[in-house]
Design a protein around this motif. Structure first.
Motif, mmCIF file in Angstrom:
data_model
loop_
_atom_site.group_PDB
_atom_site.id
_atom_site.type_symbol
_atom_site.label_atom_id
_atom_site.label_comp_id
_atom_site.label_asym_id
_atom_site.label_seq_id
_atom_site.Cartn_x
_atom_site.Cartn_y
_atom_site.Cartn_z
ATOM 1 N N HIS A 2 0.842 -1.191 0.000
ATOM 2 C CA HIS A 2 0.000 0.000 0.000
ATOM 3 C C HIS A 2 0.879 1.244 0.000
ATOM 4 O O HIS A 2 1.886 1.308 0.712
ATOM 5 N N PHE A 3 0.488 2.218 -0.802
ATOM 6 C CA PHE A 3 1.251 3.456 -0.920
ATOM 7 C C PHE A 3 0.434 4.603 -0.374
ATOM 8 O O PHE A 3 -0.776 4.584 -0.454
ATOM 9 N N PRO A 4 1.067 5.626 0.141
ATOM 10 C CA PRO A 4 2.506 5.805 0.300
ATOM 11 C C PRO A 4 3.055 4.937 1.434
ATOM 12 O O PRO A 4 2.387 4.692 2.422
ATOM 13 N N LEU A 5 4.261 4.473 1.238
ATOM 14 C CA LEU A 5 4.953 3.640 2.215
ATOM 15 C C LEU A 5 6.068 4.473 2.846
ATOM 16 O O LEU A 5 6.962 4.942 2.145
ATOM 17 N N THR A 6 6.001 4.673 4.140
ATOM 18 C CA THR A 6 6.997 5.473 4.855
ATOM 19 C C THR A 6 8.036 4.553 5.472
ATOM 20 O O THR A 6 7.694 3.627 6.206
ATOM 21 N N LYS A 69 21.374 10.557 8.130
ATOM 22 C CA LYS A 69 20.212 9.697 7.885
ATOM 23 C C LYS A 69 19.360 9.508 9.139
ATOM 24 O O LYS A 69 18.220 9.086 9.043
ATOM 25 N N ARG A 70 19.904 9.844 10.302
ATOM 26 C CA ARG A 70 19.148 9.697 11.549
ATOM 27 C C ARG A 70 17.935 10.627 11.507
ATOM 28 O O ARG A 70 18.058 11.820 11.269
ATOM 29 N N GLY A 71 16.766 10.043 11.706
ATOM 30 C CA GLY A 71 15.549 10.839 11.731
ATOM 31 C C GLY A 71 14.925 11.080 10.365
ATOM 32 O O GLY A 71 13.850 11.652 10.287
ATOM 33 N N LEU A 72 15.598 10.683 9.286
ATOM 34 C CA LEU A 72 15.015 10.844 7.953
ATOM 35 C C LEU A 72 13.990 9.756 7.699
ATOM 36 O O LEU A 72 14.070 8.663 8.255
ATOM 37 N N ALA A 73 13.044 10.058 6.831
ATOM 38 C CA ALA A 73 12.066 9.073 6.395
ATOM 39 C C ALA A 73 11.960 9.148 4.877
ATOM 40 O O ALA A 73 11.900 10.229 4.303
ATOM 41 N N LEU A 74 11.952 8.000 4.248
ATOM 42 C CA LEU A 74 11.776 7.877 2.805
ATOM 43 C C LEU A 74 10.313 7.496 2.596
ATOM 44 O O LEU A 74 9.835 6.538 3.199
#
Length: 163
Positions: A2-6, A69-74
């Motif tokens: 399912h999108f969006p996928l965090t 990258k700490r705390g980032l979300a794609l």
């Protein structure tokens, strides 16, 4: 899927250790170059000092990029786009929406994502990546690794207007 996928991201200790090991090896190699020793004439000493400064700068830059990258979300979207941001508003909030550029690769053990910014209305998207991400399984929860690779193979798209 399912999108969006965090997908929350964090730094990889393996990457940070390999960055440190490679820079230590380069430092040892530089240390053993006799023509760059302190006993040489001024131009060679200056060159040696510049090389040491460049090596230290490279080490700090690489470690800082991995720690960032700490705390980032794609955020993977069903239309092939992706978002990059952080949940902490004090760190800048949303970094932006991107499209994958040419050269996105799934190595199996890592994925390489060249990110292109969105094109303004009526103009072609830039072909030069605004950002690049190398992600390992260690940069995310194990449950997110496979969906990321599937999205990269089946959903990831080039920016509209780049044809």
């Amino acid at each position: 899927m399912h999108f969006p996928l965090t997908i929350p991201l964090w730094p990889s200790r393996v990457v940070m250790a390999s960055i440190s090991a490679v820079h230590a090896a380069a430092g040892l190699a530089l240390f053993h170059v006799p023509s760059l020793s302190v006993l040489q004439p001024a131009p060679l000493r200056t060159l040696g000092l510049l090389l040491w400064i460049a090596l230290l700068g490279s080490l700090l830059h690489a470690l800082r990029r991995e720690r960032a990258k700490r705390g980032l979300a794609l955020v993977l979207h069903g239309d092939g786009g992706l978002g990059l941001g952080c949940g902490n508003e004090s760190r800048g909030g949303w970094a932006g929406d991107y499209w994958l550029g040419a050269g996105a690769v799934d190595f199996g053990w890592a994925v390489w994502l060249p990110l292109l910014g969105p094109a303004a209305e009526g103009e072609r998207a830039s072909r030069r990546p605004r950002r690049r991400l190398m992600l390992l399984r260690a940069n995310m929860a194990a449950a997110h690794w496979r969906p990321l690779r599937i999205w990269l193979r089946h959903k990831a798209a080039s920016p509209p207007g780049s044809a």
